[in-house]
Design a protein around this motif. Structure first.
Motif, PDB file in Angstrom:
ATOM      1  N   PRO B   7       0.821  -1.207   0.000  1.00  0.00           N
ATOM      2  CA  PRO B   7       0.000   0.000   0.000  1.00  0.00           C
ATOM      3  C   PRO B   7       0.857   1.260   0.000  1.00  0.00           C
ATOM      4  CG  PRO B   7       0.108  -0.946   2.207  1.00  0.00           C
ATOM      5  CD  PRO B   7       1.061  -1.715   1.349  1.00  0.00           C
ATOM      6  N   GLY B   8       0.262   2.353  -0.422  1.00  0.00           N
ATOM      7  CA  GLY B   8       0.850   3.674  -0.270  1.00  0.00           C
ATOM      8  C   GLY B   8       2.165   3.895  -0.985  1.00  0.00           C
ATOM      9  N   PRO B   9       3.080   4.600  -0.352  1.00  0.00           N
ATOM     10  CA  PRO B   9       4.263   5.123  -1.032  1.00  0.00           C
ATOM     11  C   PRO B   9       5.266   4.045  -1.421  1.00  0.00           C
ATOM     12  CG  PRO B   9       4.369   5.581   1.324  1.00  0.00           C
ATOM     13  CD  PRO B   9       3.021   4.999   1.060  1.00  0.00           C
ATOM     14  N   ALA B  10       5.184   2.843  -0.815  1.00  0.00           N
ATOM     15  CA  ALA B  10       6.165   1.797  -1.126  1.00  0.00           C
ATOM     16  C   ALA B  10       6.001   1.286  -2.555  1.00  0.00           C
ATOM     17  CB  ALA B  10       6.022   0.639  -0.153  1.00  0.00           C
ATOM     18  N   GLU B  11       4.897   1.659  -3.188  1.00  0.00           N
ATOM     19  CA  GLU B  11       4.632   1.121  -4.514  1.00  0.00           C
ATOM     20  C   GLU B  11       5.606   1.680  -5.554  1.00  0.00           C
ATOM     21  OE1 GLU B  11       0.394   0.120  -6.352  1.00  0.00           O
ATOM     22  OE2 GLU B  11       1.035   2.164  -6.722  1.00  0.00           O
ATOM     23  N   SER B  12       6.156   0.781  -6.384  1.00  0.00           N
ATOM     24  CA  SER B  12       7.109   1.226  -7.404  1.00  0.00           C
ATOM     25  C   SER B  12       6.365   1.636  -8.673  1.00  0.00           C
ATOM     26  CB  SER B  12       8.094   0.110  -7.732  1.00  0.00           C
ATOM     27  OG  SER B  12       7.415  -0.896  -8.467  1.00  0.00           O
ATOM     28  N   ASP B  13       7.107   2.276  -9.595  1.00  0.00           N
ATOM     29  CA  ASP B  13       6.507   2.685 -10.856  1.00  0.00           C
ATOM     30  C   ASP B  13       5.943   1.493 -11.615  1.00  0.00           C
ATOM     31  OD1 ASP B  13       7.216   5.176 -10.218  1.00  0.00           O
ATOM     32  OD2 ASP B  13       8.916   5.334 -11.602  1.00  0.00           O
ATOM     33  N   TYR B  14       6.739   0.437 -11.632  1.00  0.00           N
ATOM     34  CA  TYR B  14       6.293  -0.742 -12.359  1.00  0.00           C
ATOM     35  C   TYR B  14       5.024  -1.336 -11.764  1.00  0.00           C
ATOM     36  CZ  TYR B  14      10.314  -1.063 -15.466  1.00  0.00           C
ATOM     37  OH  TYR B  14      11.227  -0.830 -16.448  1.00  0.00           O
ATOM     38  N   GLN B  15       4.909  -1.252 -10.411  1.00  0.00           N
ATOM     39  CA  GLN B  15       3.686  -1.766  -9.803  1.00  0.00           C
ATOM     40  C   GLN B  15       2.479  -0.931 -10.203  1.00  0.00           C
ATOM     41  OE1 GLN B  15       5.597  -2.077  -5.883  1.00  0.00           O
ATOM     42  NE2 GLN B  15       4.310  -3.881  -5.560  1.00  0.00           N
ATOM     43  N   ARG B  16       2.742   0.385 -10.326  1.00  0.00           N
ATOM     44  CA  ARG B  16       1.635   1.260 -10.729  1.00  0.00           C
ATOM     45  C   ARG B  16       1.189   0.898 -12.149  1.00  0.00           C
ATOM     46  NH1 ARG B  16       4.096   5.551  -8.973  1.00  0.00           N
ATOM     47  NH2 ARG B  16       4.547   6.394 -11.024  1.00  0.00           N
ATOM     48  N   VAL B  17       2.188   0.648 -13.024  1.00  0.00           N
ATOM     49  CA  VAL B  17       1.842   0.240 -14.383  1.00  0.00           C
ATOM     50  C   VAL B  17       1.112  -1.093 -14.362  1.00  0.00           C
ATOM     51  CG1 VAL B  17       2.757  -0.390 -16.649  1.00  0.00           C
ATOM     52  CG2 VAL B  17       3.830   1.440 -15.332  1.00  0.00           C
ATOM     53  N   GLU B  18       1.646  -2.003 -13.537  1.00  0.00           N
ATOM     54  CA  GLU B  18       1.052  -3.338 -13.499  1.00  0.00           C
ATOM     55  C   GLU B  18      -0.423  -3.259 -13.110  1.00  0.00           C
ATOM     56  OE1 GLU B  18       1.904  -5.889 -10.261  1.00  0.00           O
ATOM     57  OE2 GLU B  18       2.195  -7.660 -11.507  1.00  0.00           O
ATOM     58  N   ARG B  19      -0.755  -2.324 -12.201  1.00  0.00           N
ATOM     59  CA  ARG B  19      -2.132  -2.211 -11.728  1.00  0.00           C
ATOM     60  C   ARG B  19      -3.040  -1.498 -12.727  1.00  0.00           C
ATOM     61  NH1 ARG B  19      -3.811   0.790  -7.888  1.00  0.00           N
ATOM     62  NH2 ARG B  19      -1.832   1.848  -7.471  1.00  0.00           N
ATOM     63  N   SER B  20      -2.422  -0.782 -13.658  1.00  0.00           N
ATOM     64  CA  SER B  20      -3.240   0.036 -14.562  1.00  0.00           C
ATOM     65  C   SER B  20      -4.157  -0.820 -15.433  1.00  0.00           C
ATOM     66  CB  SER B  20      -2.332   0.881 -15.463  1.00  0.00           C
ATOM     67  OG  SER B  20      -1.699   0.039 -16.405  1.00  0.00           O
ATOM     68  N   ASP B  21      -5.275  -0.253 -15.820  1.00  0.00           N
ATOM     69  CA  ASP B  21      -6.239  -0.989 -16.637  1.00  0.00           C
ATOM     70  C   ASP B  21      -5.629  -1.393 -17.973  1.00  0.00           C
ATOM     71  OD1 ASP B  21      -8.050  -0.735 -14.656  1.00  0.00           O
ATOM     72  OD2 ASP B  21      -9.101   0.995 -15.541  1.00  0.00           O
ATOM     73  N   GLU B  22      -4.833  -0.458 -18.522  1.00  0.00           N
ATOM     74  CA  GLU B  22      -4.227  -0.756 -19.825  1.00  0.00           C
ATOM     75  C   GLU B  22      -3.384  -2.023 -19.773  1.00  0.00           C
ATOM     76  OE1 GLU B  22      -2.807   3.219 -19.540  1.00  0.00           O
ATOM     77  OE2 GLU B  22      -2.708   3.342 -21.729  1.00  0.00           O
ATOM     78  N   PHE B  23      -2.530  -2.090 -18.703  1.00  0.00           N
ATOM     79  CA  PHE B  23      -1.656  -3.251 -18.635  1.00  0.00           C
ATOM     80  C   PHE B  23      -2.449  -4.514 -18.341  1.00  0.00           C
ATOM     81  CE2 PHE B  23       1.031  -6.335 -16.548  1.00  0.00           C
ATOM     82  CZ  PHE B  23       2.013  -6.479 -17.505  1.00  0.00           C
ATOM     83  N   GLN B  24      -3.400  -4.389 -17.430  1.00  0.00           N
ATOM     84  CA  GLN B  24      -4.191  -5.573 -17.079  1.00  0.00           C
ATOM     85  C   GLN B  24      -4.898  -6.144 -18.295  1.00  0.00           C
ATOM     86  OE1 GLN B  24      -4.495  -7.458 -14.307  1.00  0.00           O
ATOM     87  NE2 GLN B  24      -2.870  -6.279 -13.342  1.00  0.00           N
ATOM     88  N   SER B  25      -5.409  -5.274 -19.156  1.00  0.00           N
ATOM     89  CA  SER B  25      -6.136  -5.805 -20.302  1.00  0.00           C
ATOM     90  C   SER B  25      -5.164  -6.364 -21.346  1.00  0.00           C
ATOM     91  CB  SER B  25      -7.067  -4.757 -20.901  1.00  0.00           C
ATOM     92  OG  SER B  25      -6.350  -3.917 -21.755  1.00  0.00           O
ATOM     93  N   LEU B  26      -3.957  -5.781 -21.433  1.00  0.00           N
ATOM     94  CA  LEU B  26      -2.934  -6.326 -22.327  1.00  0.00           C
ATOM     95  C   LEU B  26      -2.535  -7.739 -21.886  1.00  0.00           C
ATOM     96  CD1 LEU B  26      -0.825  -5.424 -24.650  1.00  0.00           C
ATOM     97  CD2 LEU B  26       0.771  -5.238 -22.749  1.00  0.00           C
ATOM     98  N   ARG B  27      -2.317  -7.858 -20.571  1.00  0.00           N
ATOM     99  CA  ARG B  27      -1.911  -9.126 -19.996  1.00  0.00           C
ATOM    100  C   ARG B  27      -2.999 -10.182 -20.204  1.00  0.00           C
ATOM    101  NH1 ARG B  27      -0.478 -11.235 -14.020  1.00  0.00           N
ATOM    102  NH2 ARG B  27      -2.632 -11.912 -13.875  1.00  0.00           N
ATOM    103  N   LYS B  28      -4.239  -9.740 -20.012  1.00  0.00           N
ATOM    104  CA  LYS B  28      -5.350 -10.660 -20.170  1.00  0.00           C
ATOM    105  C   LYS B  28      -5.438 -11.131 -21.623  1.00  0.00           C
ATOM    106  CE  LYS B  28     -10.190 -10.843 -18.971  1.00  0.00           C
ATOM    107  NZ  LYS B  28     -11.356  -9.987 -18.832  1.00  0.00           N
ATOM    108  N   ALA B  29      -5.278 -10.196 -22.540  1.00  0.00           N
ATOM    109  CA  ALA B  29      -5.342 -10.556 -23.962  1.00  0.00           C
ATOM    110  C   ALA B  29      -4.264 -11.580 -24.299  1.00  0.00           C
ATOM    111  CB  ALA B  29      -5.179  -9.302 -24.823  1.00  0.00           C
ATOM    112  N   PHE B  30      -3.055 -11.319 -23.776  1.00  0.00           N
ATOM    113  CA  PHE B  30      -1.944 -12.232 -24.048  1.00  0.00           C
ATOM    114  C   PHE B  30      -2.238 -13.629 -23.512  1.00  0.00           C
ATOM    115  CE2 PHE B  30       2.143 -14.147 -22.748  1.00  0.00           C
ATOM    116  CZ  PHE B  30       2.763 -14.200 -23.979  1.00  0.00           C
ATOM    117  N   ARG B  31      -2.616 -13.666 -22.228  1.00  0.00           N
ATOM    118  CA  ARG B  31      -2.838 -14.977 -21.617  1.00  0.00           C
ATOM    119  C   ARG B  31      -4.036 -15.679 -22.239  1.00  0.00           C
ATOM    120  NH1 ARG B  31      -0.789 -15.191 -15.377  1.00  0.00           N
ATOM    121  NH2 ARG B  31       1.267 -14.357 -15.843  1.00  0.00           N
ATOM    122  N   ASN B  32      -5.054 -14.920 -22.591  1.00  0.00           N
ATOM    123  CA  ASN B  32      -6.241 -15.547 -23.197  1.00  0.00           C
ATOM    124  C   ASN B  32      -5.923 -16.176 -24.550  1.00  0.00           C
ATOM    125  OD1 ASN B  32      -7.889 -15.026 -21.103  1.00  0.00           O
ATOM    126  ND2 ASN B  32      -8.931 -13.263 -22.045  1.00  0.00           N
TER     127      ASN B  32
END
Lengths: 545, 112
Positions: B7-32
Motif C-alpha cells: 500500500p501507499g508510497p512503497a509502490e514502485s513505478d512498475y507496480q503502478r503500471v502493473e495495476r493500470s487498466d491498460e496493462f491488465q487488459s494487455l496481460r489478459k489478452a496475451f494470456r487468453n
C-alpha cells in the motif's frame, strides 16, 4: 559383402575437398564480420543486430544437428513410422518456445537463461543452479555431436582406425575453437546460417530427386520401401516397429515424446539465440522462420528415409560402417554418385561444426557471465574482463569436447541427445515457466526444481538400461548398453528415457519448494518483470556501430 | 489484490503500471490467447503420441495405397504446427504489438 561394398562408397578426396571449401568460405566470412567484437554484447549476442529471418535460419542451423539429419533419416529408413515420431516431437516443441518463452525471455534477459531466472529471485544461488544445468545440457549435447563425428569419419572418409578418427575429431574441435574465438556469436551465427541453407537445399534436392524417381508419388516410394524390406515389410508403415515390443518400451516412447516436446524450449543454446536480435518482435519472427524451415526439413527427411529404404535397402544401410546413420549419405551416393555424396558429407561435417560452435559459445557465456562475473566477482568486473574469461572458457570447453569426443567415439549418440533434452525439460523448463508466469514462485522453488530435475534425471539414467544391463547381442556377445560387458548389470530403472518421471517431478518440486519456504515474495520485482516481459520496456537494445 | 501487499508510497513505478487498466487488459489478452493455444497443441500432440503407442490397429488402417491413418495423423501435426504459428504471428503483429508499444512508450517517457 554389402559392408565391404559400402565402405568403398564415394571418393574421400572429393568429400574432403568440398568440406575444405566450406571451411575456407566460412572462415573468410567469420573474419570479415568479426572486426568489432569488443564488448560482451558483441561477443555473446552478436551486437543484437541480426534480423529475425537471419536468426531464424541460424536457429534452424543450430537445431538441425547431425543427430537429427542423419539420425532421423536413418531411423525412418530402418524403423519406418517410428522414426517419423521423433521429427514430430522435435517440431511441435517449437510452439512452446514461440508462445511461452521467446519474446518474454528476450524482453527480460541479457545474455543467458540465468538472467531471466534470477530477475526476481536471489541472484547467486539461482545463477549457480542455472549455470550448472546449462553446462550439464551443453556437455551431453556436445559429447553426442563429437561422438557422432567419429562415426561420420568412418563412413565418409574411409578412416576406420580409432587413432585416425581421433585426429579428425581433434581437427573438427580445433576449427570450432577458431571460429568461436575469432567470430564470437556473430561468426558462429553466420556459420549456422550458411550451414542451414546448405543442409536444407541439399535435403530438398535429394527429396525432389527421390520423388522424381517415383513419379512424385509418396505412396509409391513407400511401396518400394515395403518391397525392399522383404518379409513383413509392411511393418515400416505402421507404428510400433521400434517401440511396440512391450509395455515398457511403449512407456519409454511416451517418455521420449514428453522429453522432446518440452525439452526444446529449455535448451540453453536455443534460448541464447533470442538475444541476438534487436527486439521481441524480431525474436518472434525468428521462431516463425525457424518453425517453417525445421518443419519443411523434417518433411524432407520423411521422404529421404523411405527413399533410402526403397533405393538402398535396409540391409545395406545396417551393414555400412555408420549403421542407421549412413542412410542419407548412401542415398546421396545412389542418386548423384560421388559428387552428391561429397556435398552431403561436407554438409554433415559442417552441421557438426556449427552445432558444436553454438554449444560452446553458450557454455562459455554461461560460465563467464553467470559464474565468473556474477558469482565469483560479484558483478565487479570490467566487461572486457568478462569476455576475456569467456574466450579462455571457449578453449577449455573445446579441449574437453575433443577429449570427450575421442572417448565417446562409437557410443550410442541417441542416448546422449535424449539425455540432453531430458535435462533441459526437467531442470530448465519448469523454472523458466514459473518465473515468467507465477507470482508466488520463489528462490527455494527454483532451486528445488532445477537441482531436483537435474539430479533425478542423471541418477535415473545411470541406473537405466542405457548404461548397463541390456541383453547381449547374439552375434558380438556385447551388450548394447554403454557398459558393453553383459555380466555387469546395475540397472533398476526400466526405461531408457526418464522424462516421464523427472519432468512432472521437477514441476512438482517447484511448487513444493515454493510453499515450504518462508522467503518474502517481491511484488515490486515481479511487477517489473511482468511489465517488461510483455511491453519490452527497458529491454536490452541493439549495439550501434 | 496487490494493493493489500504494497500500500501507499512503497509502490514502485512498475507496480503502478502493473495495476493500470491498460496493462491488465494487455496481460489478459496475451494470456487468453497463449494459454488455450498451448493447451490445445499439447493435448493434440499427446493424443497423437498415445494413439501411436496404444492404438496400432487404428493407426495402421490404409487410407489409400501405402498411406496409413498414422501417416495422415502425423502430417496433420505438421499442419497444425504451421497453422498455430501463423495464427499467433498474425495475432501478435496485428493485435498485440501496437498496444505493447504504446504502453512501452508511456513507461519509457515517464508518463505512467
Amino acid at each position: 559383402m554389402a559392408a565391404a561394398a559400402a565402405t568403398n562408397v564415394g571418393n574421400t578426396w572429393i568429400n574432403i575437398g568440398i568440406f575444405a571449401a566450406f571451411v575456407a568460405v566460412t572462415l573468410i566470412i567469420v573474419f570479415s564480420v568479426s572486426r568489432q567484437n569488443k564488448t560482451a554484447a558483441d561477443f555473446y549476442a552478436g551486437g543484437r543486430n541480426f534480423t529475425g529471418a537471419q536468426n531464424g535460419t541460424a536457429i534452424a542451423g543450430d537445431y538441425l544437428s547431425a543427430a537429427s539429419f542423419l539420425g532421423i533419416a536413418g531411423a525412418i529408413a530402418v524403423n519406418g513410422y517410428d522414426g517419423f515420431l521423433y521429427s514430430i516431437g522435435f517440431l511441435v516443441a517449437w510452439l512452446v518456445a514461440l508462445l511461452l518463452v521467446a519474446e518474454l525471455l528476450r524482453n527480460t534477459g541479457k545474455f543467458t537463461m540465468a538472467d531471466v531466472l534470477s530477475f526476481r529471485l536471489k541472484q547467486r544461488p539461482i545463477r549457480m543452479a542455472a549455470a550448472l544445468s546449462t553446462l550439464a545440457v551443453v556437455f551431453f549435447y556436445l559429447l553426442a555431436q563429437m561422438a557422432g563425428a567419429g562415426g561420420l569419419v568412418a563412413l565418409l572418409l574411409g578412416i576406420t582406425d580409432k587413432a585416425g578418427q581421433g585426429l579428425v575429431i581433434a581437427v573438427v574441435g580445433g576449427l570450432m575453437i577458431l571460429y568461436v574465438l575469432v567470430g564470437g556469436m556473430k561468426g558462429t551465427t553466420w556459420v549456422q546460417i550458411i550451414k542451414a541453407a546448405l543442409l536444407i537445399l541439399g535435403a530438398g534436392v535429394m527429396t525432389f530427386w527421390v520423388l522424381a524417381n517415383f513419379g512424385f508419388n509418396l505412396s509409391a516410394v513407400m511401396q518400394e520401401a515395403v518391397n525392399m524390406a522383404g518379409e513383413n515389410g509392411e511393418a515400416i508403415l505402421e507404428p510400433g516397429l521400434q517401440y511396440g515390443a512391450s509395455a515398457v518400451s511403449q512407456l519409454d516412447f511416451l517418455s521420449l515424446a514428453l522429453a522432446l516436446v518440452l525439452g526444446t524450449a529449455g535448451l540453453p543454446h536455443v534460448l541464447m539465440r533470442f538475444y541476438t536480435v534487436p527486439s521481441a518482435k524480431e525474436a518472434r519472427r525468428s521462431v516463425v522462420v525457424a518453425i517453417w524451415l525445421i518443419g519443411i526439413f523434417y518433411l524432407f527427411t520423411l521422404v529421404l528415409g523411405y527413399g533410402a529404404a526403397a533405393l538402398v535397402g535396409p540391409e545395406t544401410i545396417l551393414a555400412a560402417p555408420g549403421g542407421q546413420n549412413s542412410a542419407a549419405p548412401l542415398l546421396a551416393f545412389e542418386l548423384g554418385g560421388e559428387i552428391l555424396l561429397g556435398i552431403i558429407a561436407a554438409v554433415a561435417f559442417a552441421t557438426i561444426l556449427a552445432v558444436v560452435a553454438g554449444l560452446t559459445i553458450t557454455a562459455a557465456t554461461s560460465f563467464a557471465h553467470d559464474i565468473y562475473a556474477s558469482i565469483i566477482k560479484k558483478g565487479q568486473v570490467a566487461p572486457d574482463g568478462e569476455v576475456r574469461v569467456a574466450r579462455w572458457t571457449v578453449v577449455v570447453i573445446g579441449i574437453i569436447a575433443i577429449i570427450g569426443g575421442i572417448f565417446a567415439n562409437g557410443q550410442n549418440i541417441a542416448f546422449l541427445v535424449a539425455l540432453a533434452f531430458c535435462v533441459a525439460a526437467a531442470a530448465n523448463l519448469p523454472t523458466i515457466i514459473y518465473s515468467l508466469f507465477w507470482k508466488r514462485f520463489n528462490t527455494s522453488g527454483a532451486l528445488w526444481s532445477i537441482y531436483g530435475g537435474l539430479i533425478s534425471t542423471i541418477v535415473l539414467i545411470i541406473f537405466s538400461p542405457v548404461v548397463s544391463g541390456k541383453p547381449a547381442d547374439p552375434v558380438t556377445g556385447l551388450s548394447k548398453s554403454m557398459v558393453t560387458d553383459p555380466s555387469i548389470d546395475f540397472h533398476w530403472f526400466p526405461l531408457d528415457n526418464p522424462g516421464i518421471v523427472t519432468i512432472p517431478l521437477a514441476f512438482l518440486l517447484g511448487i513444493v519448494g515454493t510453499f515450504l519456504s518462508k522467503e518474502r515474495s517481491h511484488p515490486e520485482k515481479y511487477a517489473e518483470m511482468e511489465v517488461r516481459s510483455l511491453t519490452g520496456a527497458g529491454a536490452e537494445k541493439a549495439v550501434a556501430h | 489484490m496487490s494493493d493489500v501487499q504494497a500500500p501507499g508510497p512503497a509502490e514502485s513505478d512498475y507496480q503502478r503500471v502493473e495495476r493500470s487498466d491498460e496493462f491488465q487488459s494487455l496481460r489478459k489478452a496475451f494470456r487468453n490467447f497463449v494459454f488455450p493455444m498451448t493447451a490445445l497443441f499439447l493435448v493434440w500432440y499427446l493424443l497423437y503420441a498415445l494413439m501411436s503407442t496404444y492404438a496400432h490397429e487404428f493407426m495402421s488402417i490404409r487410407v489409400g495405397g501405402t498411406i496409413t491413418v498414422g501417416l495422415i495423423f502425423g502430417l496433420l501435426q505438421f499442419v497444425s504446427t504451421f497453422v498455430i504459428t501463423t495464427l499467433y504471428a498474425r495475432w501478435a503483429n496485428n493485435k498485440f504489438d501496437a498496444r505493447a508499444k504504446a504502453l512501452r512508450e508511456e513507461i519509457e517517457g515517464g508518463a505512467l
